[in-house]
Scaffold this motif. Structure first.
Motif, PDB file in Angstrom:
ATOM      1  N   ASP A   1       0.832  -1.209   0.000  1.00 33.28           N
ATOM      2  CA  ASP A   1       0.000   0.000   0.000  1.00 33.28           C
ATOM      3  C   ASP A   1       0.864   1.256   0.000  1.00 33.28           C
ATOM      4  O   ASP A   1       0.632   2.197  -0.779  1.00 33.28           O
ATOM      5  CB  ASP A   1      -0.935   0.012   1.209  1.00 33.28           C
ATOM      6  CG  ASP A   1      -2.065  -1.005   1.092  1.00 33.28           C
ATOM      7  OD1 ASP A   1      -2.291  -1.502  -0.026  1.00 33.28           O
ATOM      8  OD2 ASP A   1      -2.702  -1.300   2.127  1.00 33.28           O
TER       9      ASP A   1
ATOM     10  N   ASN B   1       4.065   1.365  -0.772  1.00 38.02           N
ATOM     11  CA  ASN B   1       4.895   1.348  -1.972  1.00 38.02           C
ATOM     12  C   ASN B   1       4.145   1.987  -3.143  1.00 38.02           C
ATOM     13  O   ASN B   1       4.712   2.752  -3.937  1.00 38.02           O
ATOM     14  CB  ASN B   1       5.279  -0.093  -2.289  1.00 38.02           C
ATOM     15  CG  ASN B   1       6.473  -0.210  -3.230  1.00 38.02           C
ATOM     16  OD1 ASN B   1       7.190  -1.201  -3.206  1.00 38.02           O
ATOM     17  ND2 ASN B   1       6.698   0.780  -4.066  1.00 38.02           N
ATOM     18  N   ARG B   2       2.861   1.675  -3.257  1.00 34.17           N
ATOM     19  CA  ARG B   2       2.061   2.259  -4.342  1.00 34.17           C
ATOM     20  C   ARG B   2       1.919   3.770  -4.173  1.00 34.17           C
ATOM     21  O   ARG B   2       1.940   4.525  -5.155  1.00 34.17           O
ATOM     22  CB  ARG B   2       0.697   1.572  -4.403  1.00 34.17           C
ATOM     23  CG  ARG B   2       0.787   0.154  -4.963  1.00 34.17           C
ATOM     24  CD  ARG B   2      -0.435  -0.672  -4.691  1.00 34.17           C
ATOM     25  NE  ARG B   2      -0.234  -2.056  -5.141  1.00 34.17           N
ATOM     26  CZ  ARG B   2      -0.811  -3.108  -4.592  1.00 34.17           C
ATOM     27  NH1 ARG B   2      -1.656  -2.961  -3.574  1.00 34.17           N
ATOM     28  NH2 ARG B   2      -0.568  -4.323  -5.054  1.00 34.17           N
TER      29      ARG B   2
ATOM     30  N   GLU C   1       8.106  -2.323  -6.026  1.00 33.65           N
ATOM     31  CA  GLU C   1       6.728  -2.807  -5.961  1.00 33.65           C
ATOM     32  C   GLU C   1       6.592  -4.179  -6.631  1.00 33.65           C
ATOM     33  O   GLU C   1       5.912  -5.079  -6.115  1.00 33.65           O
ATOM     34  CB  GLU C   1       5.785  -1.804  -6.626  1.00 33.65           C
ATOM     35  CG  GLU C   1       4.326  -2.213  -6.544  1.00 33.65           C
ATOM     36  CD  GLU C   1       3.397  -1.220  -7.222  1.00 33.65           C
ATOM     37  OE1 GLU C   1       2.176  -1.483  -7.215  1.00 33.65           O
ATOM     38  OE2 GLU C   1       3.866  -0.209  -7.761  1.00 33.65           O
TER      39      GLU C   1
ATOM     40  N   LYS D   1       8.948   1.521  -8.693  1.00 36.07           N
ATOM     41  CA  LYS D   1       8.142   0.512  -9.379  1.00 36.07           C
ATOM     42  C   LYS D   1       8.810  -0.862  -9.332  1.00 36.07           C
ATOM     43  O   LYS D   1       8.135  -1.899  -9.187  1.00 36.07           O
ATOM     44  CB  LYS D   1       7.911   0.924 -10.832  1.00 36.07           C
ATOM     45  CG  LYS D   1       6.929   2.073 -10.990  1.00 36.07           C
ATOM     46  CD  LYS D   1       6.704   2.414 -12.466  1.00 36.07           C
ATOM     47  CE  LYS D   1       5.634   3.483 -12.625  1.00 36.07           C
ATOM     48  NZ  LYS D   1       5.414   3.838 -14.061  1.00 36.07           N
TER      49      LYS D   1
END
Length: 351
Positions: free
Chosen positions: A42, A44-45, A208, A205
């Motif tokens: 969560d 990381n996004r 992630e 990214k």
């Protein structure tokens, strides 16, 4: 006869309850590991989203400079107010992105399969150092490639956006319009800023992707907490040497290093309470309680110190050093107990 029935019932109940207790602990551990992974994903996004906003802001800043043939003085003379707002917005976006990462750093940096991202994003040294090098090269929009330049947040972008490196200052500028130019008021190298912004998006990214692929497991959970909890003393040392204590401009100028300590140690506590506590409590409830109490003591010390600083308390070097030593002592006790629990549970610490 009645007594024998009671004893038989007691024996049967005990025999049945032991597997049930083990099953409950296993279920709690699985849920806890899943919760930690989801929590990390969560944030990381959110990190990716903030990095993308920062990248866009840096592209806009670079566009203004490019519009004046890369002449920073001409750009400032023509569009000073716009550039001042852009620099302020870039700093705000940087803080938001950095804090998203700090919230999960205590987890990411301790898991063997994701630890490399901590070096790249937040903690790694440049290639000139002997250890803990951030293993990546940074390509800039003009084609320049910086080999092993150090971590992106505190090694490149924070010094760049706050004017800590003289070589990257393109023009001293009165950003706040008060008629004076003080340290940190400047236009920074747009080429370096844009390249670093693009790299932040790329590596956020990549983290992630690898975090999504991570299979949560007991060994990684124990390893994460054992590796990261004892780093608290190092972070206090960086706080002690920062401008918030010494008054001298150096590393960590955007915000107090204690903000980072809070994020990292809360991540360690979350990993323990969610994923490890069910394992420890199943075998030794008293040990689990003492470990939890240790984390509460450590976080209380960090939170109280940060709150005092935020309210205006000026810490001297000696007091900062004493607080760091106290935090380290607590962390060392926590880790010793977790290692004891790992041995009891047959857990191997990775790395």
């Amino acid at each position: 006869m009645v007594m024998r029935k009671s004893v038989l019932v007691l024996v049967l109940s005990s025999a049945l309850s032991a597997p049930c207790a083990a099953l409950a602990a296993d279920n709690a551990e699985s849920r806890g590991l899943a919760n930690v992974k989801q929590f990390t994903l969560d944030h990381n996004r959110r990190l990716v989203a903030q990095a993308e906003l920062l990248d866009a802001a840096l592209a806009d800043y670079a566009g203004v400079i490019a519009g004046h043939s890369d002449d920073y003085a001409a750009a400032w003379a023509a569009e000073g107010a716009r550039l001042a707002k852009q620099v302020a917005a870039i700093r705000t976006l940087w803080l938001e992105a950095s804090n998203q990462y700090e919230t999960v750093e205590g987890i990411v940096a301790g898991i063997p399969s994701t630890a490399k991202y901590d070096l790249i994003l937040d903690a790694g040294n440049p290639g000139s150092e002997a250890e803990d090098v951030a293993e990546y090269d940074l390509k800039l929009p003009d084609g320049t490639v910086l080999q092993r330049p150090g971590n992106l947040f505190h090694g490149i972008t924070e010094p760049l956006f706050w004017g800590m490196n003289e070589a990257d200052i393109k023009l001293p500028a009165d950003l706040d319009g008060d008629g004076k130019i003080t340290r940190g008021e400047m236009l920074f190298d747009a080429n370096l800023g844009q390249g670093a912004g693009q790299a932040l998006v790329h590596w956020a990214k990549a983290l992630e992707t690898d975090m999504a692929a991570w299979t949560p497991n007991r060994e990684d959970a124990f390893t994460s907490v054992v590796v990261m909890t004892p780093t608290v003393g190092d972070y206090f040392g960086e706080w002690k040497e920062s401008q918030f204590i010494t008054g001298e401009i150096g590393a960590f100028v955007a915000q107090s290093r204690l903000t980072d300590v809070q994020g990292i140690m809360n991540g360690c506590r979350k990993m323990y309470s969610e994923a490890i506590s069910p394992v420890v409590a199943a075998g030794d409830g008293d040990l689990d309680a003492r470990i939890k109490a240790g984390f509460e003591e450590l976080l209380t010390l960090v939170d109280d110190t940060h709150a005092r600083e935020a309210s205006g308390t000026k810490f001297g070097v000696e007091e900062a050093d004493a607080l760091g030593n106290e935090a380290q002592d607590i962390a060392d006790r926590i880790v010793a107990m977790i290692l004891q629990a790992a041995a009891k549970s047959g857990v191997n610490i990775n790395g």
